[in-house]
Design a protein around this motif. Structure first.
Motif, PDB file in Angstrom:
ATOM      1  N   LEU A  23       0.818  -1.217   0.000  1.00 40.36           N
ATOM      2  CA  LEU A  23       0.000   0.000   0.000  1.00 40.36           C
ATOM      3  C   LEU A  23       0.849   1.263   0.000  1.00 40.36           C
ATOM      4  CD1 LEU A  23      -2.428  -1.212   2.813  1.00 40.36           C
ATOM      5  CD2 LEU A  23      -2.922  -1.204   0.365  1.00 40.36           C
ATOM      6  N   ASP A  24       0.375   2.294  -0.702  1.00 31.54           N
ATOM      7  CA  ASP A  24       1.042   3.604  -0.667  1.00 31.54           C
ATOM      8  C   ASP A  24       0.884   4.209   0.711  1.00 31.54           C
ATOM      9  OD1 ASP A  24       1.536   3.306  -3.317  1.00 31.54           O
ATOM     10  OD2 ASP A  24      -0.128   4.563  -4.002  1.00 31.54           O
ATOM     11  N   ASN A  25       1.762   5.179   1.002  1.00 36.79           N
ATOM     12  CA  ASN A  25       1.722   5.834   2.306  1.00 36.79           C
ATOM     13  C   ASN A  25       0.384   6.538   2.543  1.00 36.79           C
ATOM     14  OD1 ASN A  25       3.210   6.327   4.725  1.00 36.79           O
ATOM     15  ND2 ASN A  25       3.276   8.475   4.139  1.00 36.79           N
ATOM     16  N   SER A  26      -0.157   7.193   1.491  1.00 40.00           N
ATOM     17  CA  SER A  26      -1.430   7.926   1.654  1.00 40.00           C
ATOM     18  C   SER A  26      -2.573   6.962   1.978  1.00 40.00           C
ATOM     19  CB  SER A  26      -1.752   8.724   0.399  1.00 40.00           C
ATOM     20  OG  SER A  26      -1.938   7.853  -0.700  1.00 40.00           O
ATOM     21  N   VAL A  27      -2.530   5.758   1.381  1.00 39.59           N
ATOM     22  CA  VAL A  27      -3.581   4.755   1.646  1.00 39.59           C
ATOM     23  C   VAL A  27      -3.491   4.287   3.095  1.00 39.59           C
ATOM     24  CG1 VAL A  27      -4.480   2.482   1.015  1.00 39.59           C
ATOM     25  CG2 VAL A  27      -3.646   4.020  -0.769  1.00 39.59           C
ATOM     26  N   LYS A  28      -2.263   4.126   3.599  1.00 40.45           N
ATOM     27  CA  LYS A  28      -2.084   3.707   4.998  1.00 40.45           C
ATOM     28  C   LYS A  28      -2.759   4.714   5.936  1.00 40.45           C
ATOM     29  CE  LYS A  28       2.406   1.372   4.469  1.00 40.45           C
ATOM     30  NZ  LYS A  28       3.782   1.323   4.979  1.00 40.45           N
ATOM     31  N   TRP A  29      -2.597   6.004   5.629  1.00 41.68           N
ATOM     32  CA  TRP A  29      -3.199   7.038   6.482  1.00 41.68           C
ATOM     33  C   TRP A  29      -4.720   6.961   6.439  1.00 41.68           C
ATOM     34  CZ3 TRP A  29      -1.339  10.559   9.984  1.00 41.68           C
ATOM     35  CH2 TRP A  29       0.049  10.543  10.164  1.00 41.68           C
ATOM     36  N   HIS A  30      -5.287   6.683   5.258  1.00 43.39           N
ATOM     37  CA  HIS A  30      -6.752   6.549   5.161  1.00 43.39           C
ATOM     38  C   HIS A  30      -7.239   5.342   5.975  1.00 43.39           C
ATOM     39  CE1 HIS A  30      -6.503   9.692   2.350  1.00 43.39           C
ATOM     40  NE2 HIS A  30      -6.392   9.006   1.246  1.00 43.39           N
ATOM     41  N   LEU A  31      -6.448   4.244   5.949  1.00 42.26           N
ATOM     42  CA  LEU A  31      -6.843   3.051   6.713  1.00 42.26           C
ATOM     43  C   LEU A  31      -6.762   3.325   8.220  1.00 42.26           C
ATOM     44  CD1 LEU A  31      -5.121   0.167   4.672  1.00 42.26           C
ATOM     45  CD2 LEU A  31      -7.471   0.984   4.519  1.00 42.26           C
ATOM     46  N   LEU A  32      -5.777   4.128   8.626  1.00 41.79           N
ATOM     47  CA  LEU A  32      -5.696   4.526  10.040  1.00 41.79           C
ATOM     48  C   LEU A  32      -6.877   5.403  10.416  1.00 41.79           C
ATOM     49  CD1 LEU A  32      -1.945   5.472  10.675  1.00 41.79           C
ATOM     50  CD2 LEU A  32      -3.172   3.498  11.554  1.00 41.79           C
ATOM     51  N   GLU A  33      -7.260   6.309   9.509  1.00 43.18           N
ATOM     52  CA  GLU A  33      -8.377   7.234   9.784  1.00 43.18           C
ATOM     53  C   GLU A  33      -9.669   6.455  10.008  1.00 43.18           C
ATOM     54  OE1 GLU A  33     -10.866  10.440  10.307  1.00 43.18           O
ATOM     55  OE2 GLU A  33      -8.691  10.360  10.483  1.00 43.18           O
ATOM     56  N   ARG A  34      -9.814   5.306   9.337  1.00 46.07           N
ATOM     57  CA  ARG A  34     -10.999   4.466   9.566  1.00 46.07           C
ATOM     58  C   ARG A  34     -11.081   4.003  11.025  1.00 46.07           C
ATOM     59  NH1 ARG A  34     -10.932   0.251   4.394  1.00 46.07           N
ATOM     60  NH2 ARG A  34     -11.906   1.642   2.846  1.00 46.07           N
ATOM     61  N   LEU A  35      -9.933   3.944  11.702  1.00 47.74           N
ATOM     62  CA  LEU A  35      -9.909   3.466  13.094  1.00 47.74           C
ATOM     63  C   LEU A  35     -10.214   4.568  14.109  1.00 47.74           C
ATOM     64  CD1 LEU A  35      -6.641   1.304  12.876  1.00 47.74           C
ATOM     65  CD2 LEU A  35      -8.981   0.464  12.831  1.00 47.74           C
ATOM     66  N   VAL A  36     -10.120   5.844  13.672  1.00 47.24           N
ATOM     67  CA  VAL A  36     -10.286   6.960  14.621  1.00 47.24           C
ATOM     68  C   VAL A  36     -11.636   6.919  15.344  1.00 47.24           C
ATOM     69  CG1 VAL A  36     -10.376   9.487  14.853  1.00 47.24           C
ATOM     70  CG2 VAL A  36      -8.580   8.424  13.490  1.00 47.24           C
ATOM     71  N   PRO A  37     -12.777   6.590  14.680  1.00 48.64           N
ATOM     72  CA  PRO A  37     -14.048   6.531  15.427  1.00 48.64           C
ATOM     73  C   PRO A  37     -14.032   5.537  16.587  1.00 48.64           C
ATOM     74  CG  PRO A  37     -14.467   6.484  13.065  1.00 48.64           C
ATOM     75  CD  PRO A  37     -12.986   6.337  13.241  1.00 48.64           C
ATOM     76  N   LEU A  38     -13.105   4.575  16.551  1.00 47.83           N
ATOM     77  CA  LEU A  38     -13.037   3.573  17.625  1.00 47.83           C
ATOM     78  C   LEU A  38     -12.226   4.061  18.823  1.00 47.83           C
ATOM     79  CD1 LEU A  38     -12.442   0.458  15.349  1.00 47.83           C
ATOM     80  CD2 LEU A  38     -14.592   1.134  16.432  1.00 47.83           C
ATOM     81  N   VAL A  39     -11.402   5.124  18.617  1.00 45.71           N
ATOM     82  CA  VAL A  39     -10.593   5.631  19.739  1.00 45.71           C
ATOM     83  C   VAL A  39     -11.051   7.007  20.217  1.00 45.71           C
ATOM     84  CG1 VAL A  39      -8.493   4.350  19.170  1.00 45.71           C
ATOM     85  CG2 VAL A  39      -8.832   6.603  18.178  1.00 45.71           C
ATOM     86  N   GLU A  40     -11.854   7.689  19.403  1.00 44.71           N
ATOM     87  CA  GLU A  40     -12.266   9.057  19.722  1.00 44.71           C
ATOM     88  C   GLU A  40     -13.773   9.083  19.989  1.00 44.71           C
ATOM     89  OE1 GLU A  40     -11.272  13.030  20.394  1.00 44.71           O
ATOM     90  OE2 GLU A  40      -9.913  11.373  19.965  1.00 44.71           O
ATOM     91  N   ASN A  41     -14.190   9.712  21.070  1.00 47.26           N
ATOM     92  CA  ASN A  41     -15.617   9.809  21.386  1.00 47.26           C
ATOM     93  C   ASN A  41     -16.311  10.827  20.486  1.00 47.26           C
ATOM     94  OD1 ASN A  41     -15.570   8.023  23.640  1.00 47.26           O
ATOM     95  ND2 ASN A  41     -14.642   9.627  24.867  1.00 47.26           N
ATOM     96  N   ASN A  42     -17.566  10.547  20.139  1.00 46.71           N
ATOM     97  CA  ASN A  42     -18.406  11.489  19.382  1.00 46.71           C
ATOM     98  C   ASN A  42     -17.688  12.044  18.161  1.00 46.71           C
ATOM     99  OD1 ASN A  42     -19.171  12.242  22.606  1.00 46.71           O
ATOM    100  ND2 ASN A  42     -20.831  11.619  21.257  1.00 46.71           N
ATOM    101  N   TYR A  43     -17.129  11.143  17.372  1.00 44.01           N
ATOM    102  CA  TYR A  43     -16.390  11.537  16.159  1.00 44.01           C
ATOM    103  C   TYR A  43     -17.218  11.161  14.943  1.00 44.01           C
ATOM    104  CZ  TYR A  43     -12.366  12.004  13.004  1.00 44.01           C
ATOM    105  OH  TYR A  43     -11.508  12.392  11.988  1.00 44.01           O
ATOM    106  N   ASN A  44     -17.454  12.121  14.047  1.00 48.85           N
ATOM    107  CA  ASN A  44     -18.305  11.866  12.877  1.00 48.85           C
ATOM    108  C   ASN A  44     -17.455  11.826  11.616  1.00 48.85           C
ATOM    109  OD1 ASN A  44     -20.477  12.300  14.725  1.00 48.85           O
ATOM    110  ND2 ASN A  44     -20.263  14.494  14.388  1.00 48.85           N
ATOM    111  N   VAL A  45     -17.472  10.690  10.938  1.00 51.74           N
ATOM    112  CA  VAL A  45     -16.640  10.552   9.746  1.00 51.74           C
ATOM    113  C   VAL A  45     -17.469   9.980   8.605  1.00 51.74           C
ATOM    114  CG1 VAL A  45     -15.802   8.240  10.331  1.00 51.74           C
ATOM    115  CG2 VAL A  45     -14.399   9.706   8.923  1.00 51.74           C
ATOM    116  N   CYS A  46     -17.108  10.385   7.385  1.00 54.36           N
ATOM    117  CA  CYS A  46     -17.839   9.938   6.202  1.00 54.36           C
ATOM    118  C   CYS A  46     -16.833   9.348   5.222  1.00 54.36           C
ATOM    119  CB  CYS A  46     -18.529  11.165   5.589  1.00 54.36           C
ATOM    120  SG  CYS A  46     -19.181  10.875   3.953  1.00 54.36           S
ATOM    121  N   GLU A  47     -17.155   8.210   4.626  1.00 55.12           N
ATOM    122  CA  GLU A  47     -16.311   7.654   3.559  1.00 55.12           C
ATOM    123  C   GLU A  47     -17.194   7.197   2.411  1.00 55.12           C
ATOM    124  OE1 GLU A  47     -13.119   4.126   2.411  1.00 55.12           O
ATOM    125  OE2 GLU A  47     -13.652   4.391   4.519  1.00 55.12           O
ATOM    126  N   LEU A  48     -17.033   7.864   1.289  1.00 50.80           N
ATOM    127  CA  LEU A  48     -17.754   7.455   0.081  1.00 50.80           C
ATOM    128  C   LEU A  48     -16.713   7.086  -0.966  1.00 50.80           C
ATOM    129  CD1 LEU A  48     -20.517  10.224  -0.089  1.00 50.80           C
ATOM    130  CD2 LEU A  48     -20.622   8.029   1.029  1.00 50.80           C
TER     131      LEU A  48
END
Length: 682
Positions: free
Chosen positions: A204-229
């Motif tokens: 995976l490219d470095n930018s893709v790794k960051w997007h995959l990490l961002e998918r995990l943020v709702p699991l560590v941060e309270n009341n976090y709203n994220v959208c992925e289309l």
């Protein structure tokens, strides 16, 4: 070869630093294909029997896990068969998820079995004290079940639990993670997290790794709203469905206020109070059976609380919105906005989307292929899920204040969004709080881009209210300001550069719904008898009238424009294109007059020109409503020059200065003046 060697080194280090907490992910894959058991249960068993790098021991362990699952895992369709086996044998070992409640009427703890379907089974208080997660949504366990039916004791449950061993993490020591993190570099730790979700980071490219990490943020941060289309098949829901036992998917998007927030009749809180993340798996299908559902969701996304009945309730669940983009990204950016796949009642609600803290660009993540799935070591997912849950109690939202200040284009909601994203990514990458200024700057840039992507769409939906999109941060030490840009915002303009064809004109105006859009008028002149034929208009009477006004003015005043124009020996064909799909505008009389003259004289209009303004039958120029917003749409569409009625000069004070410098205004006083200026004739 280097990547293979580094993978082996990382595997070795993981086994040394976190013994018994890691598992080889290809083992999970091979067993998962034949057993419909959650990954976190499977990996806990593999961690017990295969936590080694000795091949022979691993093979023995895998066989043991397969046998345990085959003999003891309760499939819902075999519940009666298993109950019968417990009765006939008197004692039998099973694997099931159990949830415990206190029955205060008779002062005992009672267990409810997820797959076996048993309720009210007494359980020793010792287990409840030792494994408190039994009371918090339940955990998967290996249980020794006994059966004894006593005729003399009425209403007693013949089933009982003689031994219980959790096969999820019953508790964890977060310091183990903090201490262990020090043995890994930033790159290694990111790779460990991504491999723990089952993905192979070397592919995976470095930018893709960051997007995959961002998918995990709702699991560590309270009341976090994220959208992925994004496109189908990029693994959007995999993390939340398989990897975390603390998130729930609302498949298809249909739900009720009672289910999601609070049930008034049972007086029980809904999904937002029970889970760390509530995931809407297909945004196009989001539908509330209650009228106030979306409003309540907006309140909750903004404040983490909601009013139901006489009470105000708070909860900490993050909201994740996932969906598919079916058309090409270019076409979506040109003709609409990146929130377009949401249902109609949300799609143009800027207040709803303003509550999104981050927009993950799903189109930048590759579709899942076998080589993207890892065969290397990663954390047992239940261990990782407990690490995530523990990190929800901490916050790094003030981390940026030591080194950086946010630019003046960020309003309060933008600041909150950026701080939350930064906090979440620090929790994942630097859980022990040890990071440098450069590490923080990398995260801050990523957080600003994700929120700016939201703001760019809000600008398209809500106009001038969301004009401030030039996000930046200021280095407190050097005092220099750095701006961030959103990759997909470049190029692909509706109004192309250079000269177009004769008779082609771009006009910006309001549709019947009040939305401002870009429309293309194409005029063609052929031999004929003076007819005017229109297409693309539909049944809209106002649009037809506006076009007829232009043609009548054209036939009456053509000689004032040029003696070479013939209105009796030519037919004029006109087609209007609604470039943004919002419904045709009737503010097109001036633009159509220009198009007719351009076609008749075979002279194209000026380069990158957009036309504003309308006229009455007598040639009186109408005032432009929403002038600043109209000008913004012209700039967004790619216009370099804008033809503007002289009467709108006074409205220029409503236009931000940095918008004004992007276009060359050309003023006209009457319809004929508009034609000359548009064609570049002095």
């Amino acid at each position: 070869m280097d990547s293979e060697r580094s993978s082996v080194d990382l595997d070795k280090k993981l086994n040394e630093v976190f013994p018994g907490r890691v598992v080889r992910k290809d083992l999970t894959k091979s067993i998962k294909e034949g057993a419909n058991v959650p990954v976190y249960v499977l990996e806990y068993l593999l961690g017990m029997y295969c936590a080694t790098d000795d091949e022979e021991s691993i093979n023995e362990g895998v066989e043991r896990v397969k046998n345990i699952l085959a003999q003891n895992y309760v499939r819902p369709d075999e519940a009666e068969k298993v109950k019968s086996r417990i009765r006939e044998l008197g004692q039998y070992t099973i694997i099931d998820k159990i949830n415990v409640k206190l029955n205060e009427k008779i002062d005992i703890y009672e267990a409810e079995f997820s797959n076996l379907g048993l309720k009210g089974v007494p359980i020793s208080p010792n287990y409840v004290k030792e494994f408190d997660k039994l009371l918090q949504g339940g955990i998967w366990c290996i249980l020794k079940m006994n059966y004894y039916f006593d005729e003399e004791v009425r209403n007693s449950n013949p089933f009982s639990i003689s031994n219980l061993k959790p096969i999820q993490m019953p508790n964890m020591d977060i310091n183990e993670i903090f201490d262990g993190r020090e043995s890994f570099t930033k790159e290694e730790w990111i790779d460990v997290l991504i491999r723990s979700t089952g993905m192979e980071c070397t592919q995976l490219d470095n930018s893709v790794k960051w997007h995959l990490l961002e998918r995990l943020v709702p699991l560590v941060e309270n009341n976090y709203n994220v959208c992925e289309l994004g496109p189908r098949g990029t693994g959007k829901s995999h993390i939340y469905k398989e990897i975390s036992p603390n998130s729930i998917l609302v498949s298809g998007g249909q739900t009720t206020v009672a289910n999601l927030f609070y049930n008034m009749s049972s007086r029980k809180i809904g999904l937002v109070g029970l889970w760390d993340a509530v995931v809407f798996d297909e945004v196009a299908g989001i539908k509330f059976k209650d009228k106030d559902g979306i409003q309540m969701m907006k309140d909750y996304m903004a404040s983490g609380s909601f009013a139901r009945g006489k009470e105000e309730k708070t909860a900490s669940a993050s909201m994740v919105f996932e969906g598919n983009i079916n058309q090409s990204l270019d076409s979506l950016i040109k003709t609409s906005h990146l929130f377009a796949p949401f249902p109609e009642e949300m799609a143009n609600d800027s207040a709803f989307f303003d509550r999104m803290h981050f927009y993950i660009p799903g189109w930048e993540i590759p579709k899942m292929r076998p080589e993207f799935l890892t065969d290397n070591y990663g954390f047992i997912v239940d261990y990782m899920a407990e690490f995530f849950r523990e990190m929800r109690k901490r916050s790094f939202s003030d981390a940026i204040d030591k080194y950086f200040k946010l630019g003046n284009n960020l309003n309060q909601r933008d600041v909150i969004a950026v701080r939350k994203t930064v906090s979440g990514l620090i929790k994942l990458i630097y859980p022990n709080g040890q990071f440098t200024k450069e590490d923080l700057e990398e995260i801050l840039k990523y957080a600003l881009v994700g929120r700016r992507r939201v703001k760019e769409q809000l600008k398209k939906i809500g106009g001038m209210e969301f004009y401030d999109v030039h996000f930046s941060y200021i280095d407190k030490e050097k005092m220099n300001e750095e701006f961030v840009s959103v990759p997909e915002q470049g190029g692909g303009k509706l109004i192309p550069e250079g000269f177009g064809k004769s008779g082609h004109v771009y006009v910006v105006g309001h549709s019947a719904s009040g939305m401002i859009g870009v429309f293309k008028l194409e005029n063609q002149v052929v031999s004929g008898s003076g007819k005017f034929e229109k297409s693309g208009v539909g049944s809209n009477r106002d649009v037809k009238e506006s076009l007829d006004t232009a043609f009548r003015y054209f036939t009456s005043n053509s000689k004032s424009i040029s003696s070479s124009i013939s209105t009796k020996t030519k037919d004029y064909l006109m087609h209007i294109s609604d470039l943004q799909g919002i419904g045709v505008t009737d503010e097109i009389a001036i633009a159509e007059l220009i198009g007719l003259c351009s076609g008749a004289l075979e002279k194209p209009v000026q380069e990158s020109l957009a036309v504003l303004g309308n006229m009455t039958v007598g040639g009186t120029i109408s005032k432009i409503e929403d002038f600043a917003n109209c000008l913004q749409v012209c700039v967004d569409a790619g216009a370099k020059r804008v033809l503007i009625p002289a009467s709108s000069v006074a409205d220029f004070q409503t236009v931000p200065s940095d918008l004004l410098i992007k276009v060359q205004p050309i003023f006209y006083s009457d319809p004929i003046d508009a034609v000359f200026k548009a064609l570049g004739v002095n």
